[in-house]
Design an enzyme around this catalytic site. Structure first.
Site, PDB file in Angstrom:
ATOM      1  N   LYS A  94       0.942  -1.341   0.146  1.00 52.10           N
ATOM      2  CA  LYS A  94       0.097   0.038  -0.041  1.00 52.10           C
ATOM      3  C   LYS A  94       0.849   1.267   0.040  1.00 52.10           C
ATOM      4  CE  LYS A  94      -1.966  -1.115   3.920  1.00 52.10           C
ATOM      5  NZ  LYS A  94      -1.819  -2.416   4.315  1.00 52.10           N
ATOM      6  N   ARG A 106      -8.972   0.851   9.096  1.00 55.65           N
ATOM      7  CA  ARG A 106      -8.779  -0.304   9.567  1.00 55.65           C
ATOM      8  C   ARG A 106     -10.012  -1.110  10.378  1.00 55.65           C
ATOM      9  NH1 ARG A 106      -2.811   0.310   9.336  1.00 55.65           N
ATOM     10  NH2 ARG A 106      -1.931  -1.756   9.425  1.00 55.65           N
ATOM     11  N   ARG A 114      11.815  -7.666   4.430  1.00 48.75           N
ATOM     12  CA  ARG A 114      11.736  -6.112   4.392  1.00 48.75           C
ATOM     13  C   ARG A 114      12.800  -5.629   5.860  1.00 48.75           C
ATOM     14  NH1 ARG A 114       6.313  -2.811   4.323  1.00 48.75           N
ATOM     15  NH2 ARG A 114       5.820  -3.615   6.603  1.00 48.75           N
ATOM     16  N   ARG A 155      11.621  -2.398  11.349  1.00 47.59           N
ATOM     17  CA  ARG A 155      10.500  -2.157  12.083  1.00 47.59           C
ATOM     18  C   ARG A 155      10.151  -2.944  13.340  1.00 47.59           C
ATOM     19  NH1 ARG A 155       5.363  -0.692   8.187  1.00 47.59           N
ATOM     20  NH2 ARG A 155       4.397  -1.519   9.944  1.00 47.59           N
ATOM     21  N   ARG A 215      -0.914  -9.294  13.232  1.00 53.11           N
ATOM     22  CA  ARG A 215      -1.206  -8.306  12.304  1.00 53.11           C
ATOM     23  C   ARG A 215      -2.099  -8.894  11.190  1.00 53.11           C
ATOM     24  NH1 ARG A 215       4.355  -6.020  10.615  1.00 53.11           N
ATOM     25  NH2 ARG A 215       3.460  -4.407   9.113  1.00 53.11           N
TER      26      ARG A 215
HETATM   27  P1  AMP Z   1       1.173   0.256   9.193  1.00 56.83           P
HETATM   28  O1  AMP Z   1       2.327   0.957   8.844  1.00 56.83           O
HETATM   29  O2  AMP Z   1      -0.025   0.531   8.150  1.00 56.83           O
HETATM   30  O3  AMP Z   1       1.230  -1.373   8.822  1.00 56.83           O
HETATM   31  O4  AMP Z   1       0.648   0.221  10.630  1.00 56.83           O
HETATM   32  C1  AMP Z   1       1.602  -0.192  11.624  1.00 56.83           C
HETATM   33  C2  AMP Z   1       0.922  -0.420  12.987  1.00 56.83           C
HETATM   34  O5  AMP Z   1       0.183   0.814  13.263  1.00 56.83           O
HETATM   35  C3  AMP Z   1      -0.139  -1.368  12.712  1.00 56.83           C
HETATM   36  O6  AMP Z   1       0.007  -2.656  13.085  1.00 56.83           O
HETATM   37  C4  AMP Z   1      -1.079  -0.975  14.407  1.00 56.83           C
HETATM   38  O7  AMP Z   1      -0.692  -1.114  15.332  1.00 56.83           O
HETATM   39  C5  AMP Z   1      -1.020   0.817  13.932  1.00 56.83           C
HETATM   40  N1  AMP Z   1      -2.027   1.326  13.093  1.00 56.83           N
HETATM   41  C6  AMP Z   1      -1.801   1.771  11.650  1.00 56.83           C
HETATM   42  N2  AMP Z   1      -2.776   2.335  11.301  1.00 56.83           N
HETATM   43  C7  AMP Z   1      -4.069   2.121  12.103  1.00 56.83           C
HETATM   44  C8  AMP Z   1      -5.356   2.141  12.182  1.00 56.83           C
HETATM   45  N3  AMP Z   1      -5.857   2.764  11.229  1.00 56.83           N
HETATM   46  N4  AMP Z   1      -6.034   1.948  13.090  1.00 56.83           N
HETATM   47  C9  AMP Z   1      -5.531   1.095  14.213  1.00 56.83           C
HETATM   48  N5  AMP Z   1      -4.364   0.785  14.202  1.00 56.83           N
HETATM   49  C10 AMP Z   1      -3.415   1.380  13.243  1.00 56.83           C
END
Ligand code: AMP
Length: 192
Positions: A13, A87, A126, A138, A149
């Site tokens: 994404k 989400r 990654r 990360r 996740r």
């Molecule tokens: P991402 O970089 O989008 O994979 O997000 C990393 C982490 O941030 C996720 O595993 C969640 O812990 C948190 N996170 C990111 N976006 C959201 C969201 N819209 N709602 C809840 N948690 C989020």
């Protein structure tokens, strides 16, 4: 034009969103990036979200909706790309309200179709690549967090597919194609 890129963690994404930023003057709103910035800022909110993120769970709707609200107020000429938000169904409803309040529309929701095992491998790779390049991986890019996740995605985020399908703006593309081919399919959807 305002769009959502929907898909499980590691689906690409962010990579696709960045290309749209460069080519279409759009603004990428990644709640994951915003939360990672918050956790290094030493604020109370940062401390609360750090543990949740490292485990691979979702932070509360209230926190992420607040972050998105702040950014929407700044506006964007080329429109917004929502990456990793919404989400949950509550976040999707909140986004609909926020867009309506600001006189904006949601033009497309593009789902990246991918295979789970490929995603786990991608995320593990990654992390390895980041370390090999001398960067820090990360904290949630490891197999255990990734499995959590994915489960969070299926339990809480995948119902958004039905939600946006019912609203009439869901389009799916093959997310396992090359980055270049995914770009092409995405552009075709957005320009249709
Ligand atoms: P991402 O970089 O989008 O994979 O997000 C990393 C982490 O941030 C996720 O595993 C969640 O812990 C948190 N996170 C990111 N976006 C959201 C969201 N819209 N709602 C809840 N948690 C989020």
């Amino acid at each position: 034009m305002n769009i959502i890129i929907l898909g499980p963690p590691g689906a690409g994404k962010g990579t696709q969103a960045q290309h749209l930023v460069e080519t279409r003057n759009m603004v990428q709103l990644s709640t994951g990036d915003m939360l990672r910035a918050a956790r290094t800022s030493g604020t109370e909110m940062g401390k609360i979200v750090a543990d949740v993120m490292d485990r691979g769970e979702l932070v509360t709707d209230e926190i992420v909706i607040g972050l998105i609200r702040e950014q929407l107020e700044k506006g964007s000429e080329g429109g917004f790309i929502f990456d990793g938000f919404p989400r949950t169904l509550a976040q999707a409803d909140a986004l609909a309200e926020l867009l309506e309040e600001s006189g904006n529309t949601l033009d497309s929701v593009v789902a990246l179709d991918v295979d789970d095992e490929v995603l786990v491998q991608r995320v593990v790779n990654r992390a390895k690549e980041a370390v090999a390049a001398g960067n820090e991986a990360r904290a949630d890019d490891n197999e255990d967090s990734m499995r959590t996740r994915l489960m969070e995605y299926y339990k809480k985020t995948s119902p958004l597919m039905g939600y946006y399908h019912a609203k009439g703006n869901l389009k799916s593309i093959d997310g396992l194609a090359s980055i270049e081919d995914v770009r092409t399919s995405l552009a075709a959807v957005l320009d249709a």
